[in-house]
Design an enzyme around this catalytic site. Structure first.
Site, PDB file in Angstrom:
ATOM      1  N   HIS A 141      -1.631   0.941  -9.527  1.00 56.18           N
ATOM      2  CA  HIS A 141      -2.301  -0.034  -8.658  1.00 56.18           C
ATOM      3  C   HIS A 141      -2.977  -1.148  -9.480  1.00 56.18           C
ATOM      4  O   HIS A 141      -4.187  -1.343  -9.419  1.00 56.18           O
ATOM      5  CB  HIS A 141      -3.336   0.665  -7.758  1.00 56.18           C
ATOM      6  CG  HIS A 141      -3.681  -0.132  -6.536  1.00 56.18           C
ATOM      7  ND1 HIS A 141      -3.925   0.425  -5.307  1.00 56.18           N
ATOM      8  CD2 HIS A 141      -3.829  -1.466  -6.354  1.00 56.18           C
ATOM      9  CE1 HIS A 141      -4.211  -0.518  -4.424  1.00 56.18           C
ATOM     10  NE2 HIS A 141      -4.165  -1.686  -5.047  1.00 56.18           N
TER      11      HIS A 141
ATOM     12  N   ARG B  41       0.858  -1.184   0.000  1.00 61.03           N
ATOM     13  CA  ARG B  41       0.000   0.000   0.000  1.00 61.03           C
ATOM     14  C   ARG B  41       0.894   1.234   0.000  1.00 61.03           C
ATOM     15  O   ARG B  41       2.011   1.208   0.548  1.00 61.03           O
ATOM     16  CB  ARG B  41      -0.878   0.028   1.261  1.00 61.03           C
ATOM     17  CG  ARG B  41      -2.001  -0.968   1.239  1.00 61.03           C
ATOM     18  CD  ARG B  41      -3.096  -0.558   0.258  1.00 61.03           C
ATOM     19  NE  ARG B  41      -4.223  -1.458   0.263  1.00 61.03           N
ATOM     20  CZ  ARG B  41      -4.416  -2.451  -0.616  1.00 61.03           C
ATOM     21  NH1 ARG B  41      -3.537  -2.666  -1.588  1.00 61.03           N
ATOM     22  NH2 ARG B  41      -5.494  -3.209  -0.549  1.00 61.03           N
TER      23      ARG B  41
HETATM   24  P1  NDP Z   1      -1.811 -12.122   3.969  1.00 62.30           P
HETATM   25  O1  NDP Z   1      -2.653 -11.703   5.123  1.00 62.30           O
HETATM   26  O2  NDP Z   1      -1.994 -13.493   3.405  1.00 62.30           O
HETATM   27  O3  NDP Z   1      -0.266 -12.005   4.367  1.00 62.30           O
HETATM   28  C1  NDP Z   1       0.238 -10.926   5.090  1.00 62.30           C
HETATM   29  C2  NDP Z   1       1.665 -11.236   5.492  1.00 62.30           C
HETATM   30  O4  NDP Z   1       2.237 -10.077   6.109  1.00 62.30           O
HETATM   31  C3  NDP Z   1       1.764 -12.386   6.507  1.00 62.30           C
HETATM   32  O5  NDP Z   1       2.885 -13.189   6.240  1.00 62.30           O
HETATM   33  C4  NDP Z   1       1.969 -11.648   7.832  1.00 62.30           C
HETATM   34  O6  NDP Z   1       2.692 -12.376   8.811  1.00 62.30           O
HETATM   35  C5  NDP Z   1       2.795 -10.466   7.369  1.00 62.30           C
HETATM   36  N1  NDP Z   1       2.693  -9.367   8.334  1.00 62.30           N
HETATM   37  C6  NDP Z   1       1.592  -8.692   8.736  1.00 62.30           C
HETATM   38  N2  NDP Z   1       1.918  -7.775   9.676  1.00 62.30           N
HETATM   39  C7  NDP Z   1       3.243  -7.892   9.872  1.00 62.30           C
HETATM   40  C8  NDP Z   1       4.162  -7.237  10.731  1.00 62.30           C
HETATM   41  N3  NDP Z   1       3.767  -6.284  11.574  1.00 62.30           N
HETATM   42  N4  NDP Z   1       5.464  -7.615  10.677  1.00 62.30           N
HETATM   43  C9  NDP Z   1       5.873  -8.592   9.840  1.00 62.30           C
HETATM   44  N5  NDP Z   1       5.043  -9.251   8.990  1.00 62.30           N
HETATM   45  C10 NDP Z   1       3.743  -8.907   9.022  1.00 62.30           C
HETATM   46  O7  NDP Z   1      -1.991 -11.016   2.841  1.00 62.30           O
HETATM   47  P2  NDP Z   1      -1.823 -11.177   1.258  1.00 62.30           P
HETATM   48  O8  NDP Z   1      -0.523 -11.827   0.995  1.00 62.30           O
HETATM   49  O9  NDP Z   1      -3.036 -11.774   0.664  1.00 62.30           O
HETATM   50  O10 NDP Z   1      -1.816  -9.636   0.806  1.00 62.30           O
HETATM   51  C11 NDP Z   1      -0.830  -8.741   1.276  1.00 62.30           C
HETATM   52  C12 NDP Z   1      -1.140  -7.321   0.862  1.00 62.30           C
HETATM   53  O11 NDP Z   1      -0.893  -7.120  -0.521  1.00 62.30           O
HETATM   54  C13 NDP Z   1      -2.597  -6.865   1.012  1.00 62.30           C
HETATM   55  O12 NDP Z   1      -2.916  -6.571   2.347  1.00 62.30           O
HETATM   56  C14 NDP Z   1      -2.624  -5.634   0.130  1.00 62.30           C
HETATM   57  O13 NDP Z   1      -2.238  -4.499   0.881  1.00 62.30           O
HETATM   58  C15 NDP Z   1      -1.553  -5.928  -0.922  1.00 62.30           C
HETATM   59  N6  NDP Z   1      -2.165  -6.136  -2.255  1.00 62.30           N
HETATM   60  C16 NDP Z   1      -1.784  -5.304  -3.278  1.00 62.30           C
HETATM   61  C17 NDP Z   1      -2.301  -5.477  -4.540  1.00 62.30           C
HETATM   62  C18 NDP Z   1      -1.880  -4.616  -5.667  1.00 62.30           C
HETATM   63  O14 NDP Z   1      -2.432  -4.741  -6.758  1.00 62.30           O
HETATM   64  N7  NDP Z   1      -0.903  -3.762  -5.492  1.00 62.30           N
HETATM   65  C19 NDP Z   1      -3.277  -6.540  -4.824  1.00 62.30           C
HETATM   66  C20 NDP Z   1      -3.586  -7.360  -3.687  1.00 62.30           C
HETATM   67  C21 NDP Z   1      -3.051  -7.143  -2.453  1.00 62.30           C
HETATM   68  P3  NDP Z   1       2.073 -13.739   9.423  1.00 62.30           P
HETATM   69  O15 NDP Z   1       2.178 -14.749   8.287  1.00 62.30           O
HETATM   70  O16 NDP Z   1       2.975 -14.070  10.531  1.00 62.30           O
HETATM   71  O17 NDP Z   1       0.664 -13.430   9.799  1.00 62.30           O
HETATM   72  C1  OXD Z   2      -6.267  -5.665  -3.131  1.00 61.44           C
HETATM   73  C2  OXD Z   2      -5.812  -4.666  -4.102  1.00 61.44           C
HETATM   74  O1  OXD Z   2      -6.065  -5.500  -1.923  1.00 61.44           O
HETATM   75  O2  OXD Z   2      -6.239  -4.735  -5.272  1.00 61.44           O
HETATM   76  O3  OXD Z   2      -6.858  -6.676  -3.572  1.00 61.44           O
HETATM   77  O4  OXD Z   2      -5.013  -3.807  -3.748  1.00 61.44           O
END
Ligand code: NDP
Ligand code: OXD
Length: 308
Positions: free
Chosen positions: A271, A223
């Protein structure tokens, strides 16, 4: 009972067809045509309507049409209402494509070559082999772990950082705030795939950049608010960082006068790294509604205390 859809119309038509086929007694409505608010039990949205709990007192589930839920005020959701984030397979496939593209672009100096092309300069830059490059992914969830799997065949040294410890074949993993510095110290190409929470806001800052290898590249597909933009501009100006590839920004759309538009070391996309597939998203909702009706555990449920 009503399923209320508040998102892109084209996706809505796919979801309407799929949900009506599966659940003929479920009324599918598109915001703002809510019908009888007392009948609304399910809402799918990017951002929910204001006063959700008051408007729809019988609400049970809210589906985020995206993987992230930072656009939703979790404290405004009535207690007892579950929030589900999207985990359909198309999102991970798209992120693996974009993430691989971005890592390879950073690895092969694409931002610098695009800049040289603009000035008609035929100049070869020093090449580094993949086995001598360390790629680090912040966030080892559905998307981060998927990207690392796609990167494995190239032979990079792969590293990952998450909140809880993980074991991933071929990846050196680090966890929690105490292991952030050791994780960063090995990295030439850093990818942010974290959710946006109070703990991760501004995590791509000067302290983080200083800890990376000199001439590292930063790829932000999480983000915009993960990145302190001024710190990135300073790190690019001082050559601490070699390039940045950004799919997200603090203000979207990016304002016309923003320095990223024309920065020679920045590649920018609007995005689009990955987008929920209409059919895949509909299947995700159908599968979860089936589980909900059968009183089974749902998938993609957001942990309100963690914020993701
Ligand atoms: P998940 O919830 O599956 O994974 C999140 C990961 O981040 C987990 O491994 C989690 O750790 C880790 N995490 C969260 N908080 C912390 C922290 N404080 N310190 C260290 N690690 C942390 O999410 P997704 O993989 O599905 O998606 C991730 C992000 O990608 C979304 O939230 C969104 O913001 C972004 N996104 C962007 C898109 C784009 O087009 N640019 C499209 C889709 C998503 P743990 O495994 O230990 O819980
Ligand atoms: C999502 C994105 O979170 O598109 O799916 O950013």
């Amino acid at each position: 009972m009503t399923f209320l859809f508040k998102s892109e119309a084209r996706r809505g038509e796919v979801w309407r067809t799929r949900l009506q086929r599966e659940f003929p007694n479920l009324e599918f409505r598109v915001w703002p045509d809510v019908g009888d608010p007392l009948k609304v039990k399910y809402v799918a949205c990017w951002t929910p309507p204001a006063d959700l709990g008051k408007k729809f007192p019988n609400l049970e589930l809210v589906f985020s049409v995206g993987a992230g839920v930072d656009q939703i005020d979790l404290s405004a959701l009535p207690s007892g209402v579950k929030l589900l984030r999207m985990t359909e397979a198309g999102l991970a496939a798209g992120m693996s494509e974009y993430g691989t593209l971005a890592v390879l672009a950073a690895h092969r100096n694409l931002p610098a070559y695009l800049d040289l092309q603009r000035t008609r300069a035929w100049k070869q830059l020093p090449a580094v082999t993949a086995k001598d490059r360390s790629v680090g992914v912040m966030g080892l969830g559905v998307l981060g772990a998927g990207l690392l799997e796609s990167l494995r065949p190239f032979g990079f040294r792969l590293h990952g950082w998450s909140r809880s410890s993980k074991v991933i074949e071929g990846v050196s993993t680090f966890a929690g705030p105490d292991e952030l510095a050791p994780f960063l110290s090995r990295i030439d190409i850093l990818v942010c795939l974290l959710p946006l929470t109070d703990e991760t806001r501004g995590i791509l800052n000067s302290k983080t950049f200083d800890a990376l290898s000199n001439g590292a590249c930063v790829i932000n597909v999480g983000r915009g608010a993960h990145l302190v933009e001024k710190d990135l501009l300073d790190a690019l100006a001082s050559n601490k960082l070699r390039c940045a590839i950004l799919d997200v920004a603090n203000t979207e759309p990016l304002p016309a006068d923003h320095p990223f538009w024309t920065h020679p070391k920045v590649i920018l996309t609007p995005h689009v790294a990955s987008v929920t597939d209409a059919e895949g998203g509909a299947e995700f909702v159908v599968a979860n509604l089936r589980r909900h009706f059968a009183n089974e555990a749902l998938t993609g449920v957001v942990d309100m205390s963690r914020g993701y």
